[in-house]
Design an enzyme around this catalytic site. Sequence first.
Site, PDB file in Angstrom:
ATOM      1  CD  GLU A 115      -2.398   1.096   2.891  1.00  0.00           C
ATOM      2  OE1 GLU A 115      -3.459   1.744   3.051  1.00  0.00           O
ATOM      3  OE2 GLU A 115      -1.883   0.404   3.787  1.00  0.00           O
ATOM      4  CE  LYS A 123      -7.171   1.067   4.029  1.00  0.00           C
ATOM      5  NZ  LYS A 123      -5.910   1.489   4.707  1.00  0.00           N
ATOM      6  CB  CYS A 147      -3.827  -1.836   4.711  1.00  0.00           C
ATOM      7  SG  CYS A 147      -2.835  -1.640   6.208  1.00  0.00           S
TER       8      CYS A 147
END
Length: 261
Positions: free
Chosen positions: A40, A111, A148
């Site tokens: 990320e 995300k 993540c």
Amino acid sequence: MRIAISQVGASKDVAANLEQIERLAAAAASSGARVVLFPEGAMFECLSTADELCAAAQPLDGPFVAGLRDAAARHSITLVVGLFESRGPGERPYNTVVAVDSAGVVATHRKALLYDAFGYNESDSVEPAPLVADVFDVDGVRFGLITCYEIRFPEVPRALVDAGAQVLLVSSAWPVGPAKEDHWTTMVKARAIENTVYVAAAGDCGTGLVGRSHIVDPLGYVLAGLAGEPGTACVDVTLERLDAARLTLPLLVQRRSTVLA
């Protein structure tokens, strides 16, 4: 198929980060990797201020993705890399992971579930996106994308597996902290086991981040891993191993959708 995890410590120098990505991608490709996963925010340091992230963000047709496309073309690979995607002047960027091959972007995951936990508020600097099961195919293998903090939510990998994902690619910059490293390794193994799926997890190893990139098979065995320094590790994933795991542990066919009373 051979896949690779490549661990970097991203800085605030986009050009230097791209050079590091290209160097590790070349090493992975020389070992036969067809898909290479990076952390990320590999484009720009994740733990930067909101203003810094906004200033560094680029569109998907910008120079950073163009550099990824050129590297992918040189080495005949697919690169999966985290970046900050611009949304317009003054707008918070998306925290985005792209899969790029010689033709350009083949998959995008923005995300959705932001890291507003452990005293940190990612939503102060990043715009949440709708939650979408983003998958893509390479050489007959289907990959799903996770960023993540989203690995903490079991419904995210399950949706990807329901969409056909056989390998989950987790691009991460996991902060250090009490029990955090254990959380990271436990979540990756758990998501592999409960979905009988390969999980490849690439973590940033910069200041304040755990690194600890690793690849886990569908029964939770760690096949390869990295510690705290930049580097790359490769693993062969096979659909035969995945199918055998699902015969041994048939969770996906045994599950029930009804709510327990």
